[in-house]
Scaffold this active site. Structure first.
Site, mmCIF file in Angstrom:
data_model
loop_
_atom_site.group_PDB
_atom_site.id
_atom_site.type_symbol
_atom_site.label_atom_id
_atom_site.label_comp_id
_atom_site.label_asym_id
_atom_site.label_seq_id
_atom_site.Cartn_x
_atom_site.Cartn_y
_atom_site.Cartn_z
ATOM 1 N N ASP A 33 8.882 6.203 -12.504
ATOM 2 C CA ASP A 33 7.595 5.805 -12.136
ATOM 3 C C ASP A 33 7.167 6.778 -10.698
ATOM 4 O O ASP A 33 8.039 7.293 -10.113
ATOM 5 C CB ASP A 33 7.381 4.419 -11.736
ATOM 6 N N LYS A 55 1.388 7.404 -12.676
ATOM 7 C CA LYS A 55 0.122 7.922 -12.556
ATOM 8 C C LYS A 55 -0.089 9.378 -12.543
ATOM 9 O O LYS A 55 0.937 10.044 -11.858
ATOM 10 C CB LYS A 55 -0.716 7.243 -11.248
ATOM 11 N N MET A 170 -0.418 -5.907 -6.148
ATOM 12 C CA MET A 170 -1.418 -5.186 -6.589
ATOM 13 C C MET A 170 -2.854 -5.790 -6.150
ATOM 14 O O MET A 170 -3.927 -5.812 -7.092
ATOM 15 C CB MET A 170 -1.313 -5.142 -8.117
#
Ligand code: SAH
Length: 482
Positions: A33, A55, A170
């Protein structure tokens, strides 16, 4: 074959577990990641397939179905697969879902926990998530969903009543709503809140506020993801327990240019003192095909560097050849390297330079000397000993060769507060890699290195005394204090 779901910790490379490092070293494929510690993939073996599944730029995350598909495909191929995730794989990491997909596909897995950001970032900010009097529990909560939307999965009334610390992951964008909802449900407006940005990473920042003003304070400070938000009286303990910011080199960036194998102890020492360290190994050492003569025919062996010691012992046939030989080490690091091979140096000069060695040897008698060192060493020491009537054999065991630095590394070095040079060759090689010497403070380990800097038109800003890595650290500390 087994798929390993591995936590990589919150960001500080030192917080990877031993098991994670071990598995990375043996993996055929690593699926990783975005939020994994810098340099974590260095633990993977050369030739391992490294697949990024995070991402894409600032864009969307690779869809989970695609990640699951890759995991199953690689898992079935019989390769050793490590799925590397930031923090702990099962804390907001979708590791549970991935394990279920593997189970469905009949693929065995092992789960390796990691240190989760919700505990580590507060710890680095000086905040214990529990405390005997202040918090008897801790809740990990996602701040990801919009808490205002109808049907929110979060029970805000229950969260507000929770008798302990709330840690939101988050939650940067949702911070205003989080603070508002908790107050609306009865959490006191003056309850301490801490937002920890980039916890355990260089540039970690912490904003301490109250529920009433945290949204405004975080916005003012420009807090961005990744960050965790802690709500609870423990957040106020930071005032007494902050430790990271107290370290003498906190906020300073230091580039270390020496060969990677030798750089680590210096880099580790600087990191412990709070510096952000940029490892820019502009050189690396390479063994030379040299034969070691019969050591028992010498009465003095001089080792000029830790690397020289390693190279020498890699070739010694029988350590007993050294039984009657006096041994001199150029400096404390070389003496340490000798000690690792069971040899206590008889002579270690006070000044770790050739001149210092000549002085230290003045009161000793010897005829045949073996000097074990790198190819680029100066002639000063052998010449001086020959002048005293000794027969000196120079054994060049290794050479330093340039290590290409990529553009990012060159930029990072230029942006550092200090660039350290631990030998004349580090100066030459950095110059070769970067084109010019960076326009920042240049820290030299000693006179020979300083002379090399001057030869390229630059005066060193600091020079270590004693001329050792520890002396260099002391010089940096003194300069940072001034
Ligand atoms: N599995 C991870 C969490 C993944 S969710 C873990 O156990 O830590 C991603 C969120 O984790 C980020 O939005 C942020 O809230 C938090 N996070 C990850 N790394 C962080 C860091 N270095 N500092 C602060 N928060 C971090």
């Amino acid at each position: 074959m087994t798929v390993f779901l591995v936590g990589a910790g919150p960001g500080d490379p030192g917080l990877l577990t031993v098991r994670a490092v071990e598995l990375l070293g043996s993996a055929d494929v690593v699926l990783y990641d975005r939020l994994i510690p810098p340099g974590a993939l260095r633990h993977a073996r050369t030739g391992a397939e490294l697949v990024y599944v995070g991402k894409q730029g600032g864009g969307p995350q690779m869809p989970q179905e695609e990640i699951d598909r890759l995991l199953v495909e690689h898992g079935r191929s019989g390769k050793r697969v490590v799925r590397l995730k930031g923090g702990d794989p099962l804390v907001f990491g979708r590791g549970g879902e991935e394990a279920l997909r593997l189970r469905e596909a009949g693929i065995a897995f092992e789960i390796v926990p990691g240190i989760t950001a919700g505990v580590a970032a507060p710890a680095y900010a000086g905040i214990p998530v529990t405390h005997r009097e202040l918090a008897s529990g801790v809740a990990f909560v996602t701040g990801h969903e919009d808490p205002g939307k109808p049907g929110s999965a979060l029970d805000w009334a229950a969260l507000a009543r929770f008798p302990g610390t709330l840690v939101f992951y988050m939650g940067v964008r949702a911070l205003p709503r989080i603070a508002e909802r908790l107050q609306a449900e009865g959490r006191p407006a003056d309850e301490p809140v801490a937002v920890v940005e980039r916890g355990t990473l260089p540039g970690q920042r912490t904003v301490v506020a109250t529920l009433a003003d945290v949204a405004a304070r975080a916005e003012e400070a420009g807090v961005k993801a990744p960050a965790v938000t802690l709500v609870g009286p423990v957040a106020a303990l930071r005032e007494d327990l902050a430790w990271l910011e107290q370290r003498p080199l906190h906020g300073r960036t230091v580039a270390v240019t020496r060969a990677r194998a030798q750089a680590s102890p210096l880099a580790a020492r600087l990191r412990e003192l709070g510096a952000e360290v940029i490892e820019a190994p502009a050189i690396r050492t390479q063994s030379l095909p040299a034969e070691v003569p019969d050591l028992s025919t010498y009465d003095l062996l001089i080792a000029s560097s830790p690397n020289g010691v390693r190279e020498l012992f890699a070739r010694i046939r029988d350590a007993r050849e050294l039984a009657g030989v006096r041994v001199a080490a150029m400096g404390p690091g070389t003496a340490r390297a000798l000690r690792e091979h069971g040899i206590e140096a008889d002579i270690v000069p006070e000044r770790s330079v050739a001149e210092g060695m000549v002085e230290a040897l003045a009161q000793h008698e010897f005829q045949r000397v073996l000097l074990a060192r790198g190819k680029e060493g100066r002639d000063f020491l052998p010449d001086a000993l020959r002048e005293r009537g000794a027969q000196v054999d120079v054994l060049a065991l290794y050479e330093t060769v340039p290590e290409p630095l990529d553009e990012d590394a060159v930029k990072a070095v230029a942006a550092a507060d200090y660039v350290t040079f631990t030998s004349a060759s580090t100066v030459r090689h950095l110059l070769a890699a970067a084109g010019t010497l960076p326009d920042t403070k240049l820290a030299s380990i000693g006179p020979a290195t300083s002379a090399e800097l001057r030869a390229h038109g630059r005066e060193p800003d600091l020079e270590a005394d004693p001329h050792t890595p520890d002396g260099l650290v002391d010089a940096l500390l003194a300069d940072a204090r001034s």
